[in-house]
Each structure stands twice: as C-alpha cells, then as structure tokens.
Design a protein around this motif. Structure first.
Motif, PDB file in Angstrom:
ATOM      1  N   ILE A  74       1.152  -1.294   0.027  1.00 26.92           N
ATOM      2  CA  ILE A  74       0.343  -0.004   0.224  1.00 26.92           C
ATOM      3  C   ILE A  74       1.043   1.151   0.091  1.00 26.92           C
ATOM      4  O   ILE A  74       0.461   2.192  -0.293  1.00 26.92           O
ATOM      5  CB  ILE A  74      -0.953  -0.099   1.028  1.00 26.92           C
ATOM      6  CG1 ILE A  74      -2.067  -1.366   1.082  1.00 26.92           C
ATOM      7  CG2 ILE A  74      -1.554   1.166   1.262  1.00 26.92           C
ATOM      8  CD1 ILE A  74      -2.698  -2.049  -0.296  1.00 26.92           C
ATOM      9  N   TYR A  75       2.348   1.403   0.531  1.00 21.56           N
ATOM     10  CA  TYR A  75       3.045   2.121   0.572  1.00 21.56           C
ATOM     11  C   TYR A  75       3.546   2.012  -1.149  1.00 21.56           C
ATOM     12  O   TYR A  75       3.529   3.306  -0.926  1.00 21.56           O
ATOM     13  CB  TYR A  75       3.846   2.326   1.500  1.00 21.56           C
ATOM     14  CG  TYR A  75       4.115   2.234   3.200  1.00 21.56           C
ATOM     15  CD1 TYR A  75       3.629   3.881   3.251  1.00 21.56           C
ATOM     16  CD2 TYR A  75       4.352   1.206   4.353  1.00 21.56           C
ATOM     17  CE1 TYR A  75       4.257   3.906   5.070  1.00 21.56           C
ATOM     18  CE2 TYR A  75       4.144   1.983   5.294  1.00 21.56           C
ATOM     19  CZ  TYR A  75       4.400   3.289   5.963  1.00 21.56           C
ATOM     20  OH  TYR A  75       4.251   2.992   6.953  1.00 21.56           O
ATOM     21  N   ALA A  76       3.668   1.476  -1.767  1.00 20.57           N
ATOM     22  CA  ALA A  76       3.959   1.541  -2.789  1.00 20.57           C
ATOM     23  C   ALA A  76       2.875   1.920  -3.577  1.00 20.57           C
ATOM     24  O   ALA A  76       3.069   2.583  -4.530  1.00 20.57           O
ATOM     25  CB  ALA A  76       4.252   0.273  -3.195  1.00 20.57           C
ATOM     26  N   LEU A  77       1.854   1.553  -3.265  1.00 21.56           N
ATOM     27  CA  LEU A  77       1.254   2.378  -4.142  1.00 21.56           C
ATOM     28  C   LEU A  77       0.257   4.073  -3.997  1.00 21.56           C
ATOM     29  O   LEU A  77       0.417   3.963  -5.708  1.00 21.56           O
ATOM     30  CB  LEU A  77      -0.120   1.429  -3.854  1.00 21.56           C
ATOM     31  CG  LEU A  77      -1.568   2.125  -4.282  1.00 21.56           C
ATOM     32  CD1 LEU A  77      -1.782   2.001  -5.673  1.00 21.56           C
ATOM     33  CD2 LEU A  77      -3.504   1.122  -3.890  1.00 21.56           C
ATOM     34  N   SER A  78       1.057   4.218  -3.197  1.00 16.87           N
ATOM     35  CA  SER A  78       0.834   5.474  -3.241  1.00 16.87           C
ATOM     36  C   SER A  78       1.790   6.088  -3.715  1.00 16.87           C
ATOM     37  O   SER A  78       1.939   7.307  -3.918  1.00 16.87           O
ATOM     38  CB  SER A  78       0.679   5.630  -1.260  1.00 16.87           C
ATOM     39  OG  SER A  78       2.446   5.769  -0.503  1.00 16.87           O
TER      40      SER A  78
END
Length: 214
Positions: A74-78
């Motif tokens: 989810i960090y990478a998605l952001s």
C-alpha cells in the motif's frame, strides 16, 4: 523471501528515483521461513517501476482489494499514485498503510520490529504535499480511520517480524526458536482500537501544532 536490512525491507533490485539504497540479505530460518511475501515483493517492484506494463492494472487491483496486501504494498501504491500526479489519492493510501503498519507492529512480539523505514522512504514528498493542503488532509484522515476500523486485514501480519532483530539473529546463525511471532489473537481487537485512537490523537496534536506555527 529475504530478510533485508536497510530501507527496503521486503524487496531488492528495485530502483527508486533519487534513492541510493544498499540492501543486505540473509536467509530466514525456522519459523520465519513460513512468512511468504514473494507475491507482495514482486508487486511492490512493479508498482515502483516506471516501465512496468502491468503497472496500471496493478494499481487498480490493489485499490480494489487493499485488505489482502501487506502495508508495504500500500505504501508502494501511494508512491505510484503520487508519481501519476494523483496526489490526493496518494495521501489516502499512504496514511492507510501507515496506520495498518503501526497496528502490525503493535501486535508483534518482537519489539524491535519497525515500519519506520517505509515512512522515511515514501513519506517526505507525500507529507509535504499533505501539510500544504490541510483541507484535503483533514478530510482524508477520518476516511482512513473509518476504513481501518471497518475492514479486516486479510494478509499475513507476520511480515513485520522480518524487520526485527529476532529474524535477523536467526538468519545470521542464531537459534531459530519456534515461538509465537504475534500477540494472542484474542487481544487484537483491543490493540487495534488503541492503535487507531493513538493514531488519531497523534494526528490531531500534530495538526494543531502545525497550525499554531503557521
């Protein structure tokens, strides 16, 4: 999956623009070998790759099914959304990842485990934008909290153990003891509630302090 010392804990050979990161790896042993984050690691790499042909479909997929992915995804998605100039969406997913990662840390038995590296890697640009647009930030955090409160985490929360010294010690030749990596599941609801409250209180304090200074 390798246990990685350094900023990028769960994947290697992923280049981040303007980042020079040296990754050191050791093989997990004992119970830590049960923690399989290979799929998530691969997705992270694709989300952070400017040339991945699957990138947009992955962005859409993760947004539709966020409960099955560990917080680093989810960090990478952001990060991916921020790079697409979808900065308001990036704020939402960054803080959601941050809150869920904090919950995972709080239910981990290894108190050296931490997700701080992800905040250091992905946070500066997003935080800067967020605090320059307080109207958006103030609307976003309650949405993040509501989502985390009302959704169940369907991923293996033990991913966070790979960042701790217990896993590292085992991988470097220490005794790989068989033990509980997470606090008793019966206590998770209380831990989650307390984590959310602390997160909300901390955000409100930070916001009040920022407004006072500015």
């Amino acid at each position: 999956m390798k246990v990685i010392i350094g900023i990028l804990l769960l994947f290697c050979a992923v280049s981040v623009k303007s980042q020079n990161v040296e990754n050191h790896q050791v093989e997990p042993k004992g119970i830590y070998k049960e923690i399989n984050t290979d799929r998530d690691s691969k997705i992270m790499g694709q989300l952070m790759s400017e040339s991945s042909i699957k990138k947009q479909s992955l962005i859409d997929s993760v947004q539709k099914n966020p409960n099955v992915y560990i917080p680093p995804v989810i960090y990478a998605l952001s990060y991916a959304l921020f790079q697409q100039n979808k900065k308001d969406d990036a704020i939402y997913w960054f803080y959601l990842a941050q809150l869920r990662a904090r919950y995972d840390v709080n239910r981990c038995t290894d108190k050296t485990a931490s997700a701080a590296q992800y905040n250091q890697l992905f946070g500066p640009s997003i935080n800067e934008y967020a605090f320059a647009h307080l109207d958006i930030l103030e609307k976003t955090i309650p949405k993040v909290i509501t989502f985390v409160e009302s959704n169940e985490e369907l991923y293996d929360q033990r991913w966070i153990n790979l960042s701790g010294m217990d896993a590292m010690s085992a991988g470097l030749g220490g005794k790989a003891e068989s033990k509980n990596l997470s606090i008793n599941k019966a206590k998770w609801p209380k831990i989650k509630s307390e984590t959310i409250k602390d997160y909300s209180d901390g955000f409100n304090e930070a916001l009040a302090s920022f407004k006072k200074k500015n």
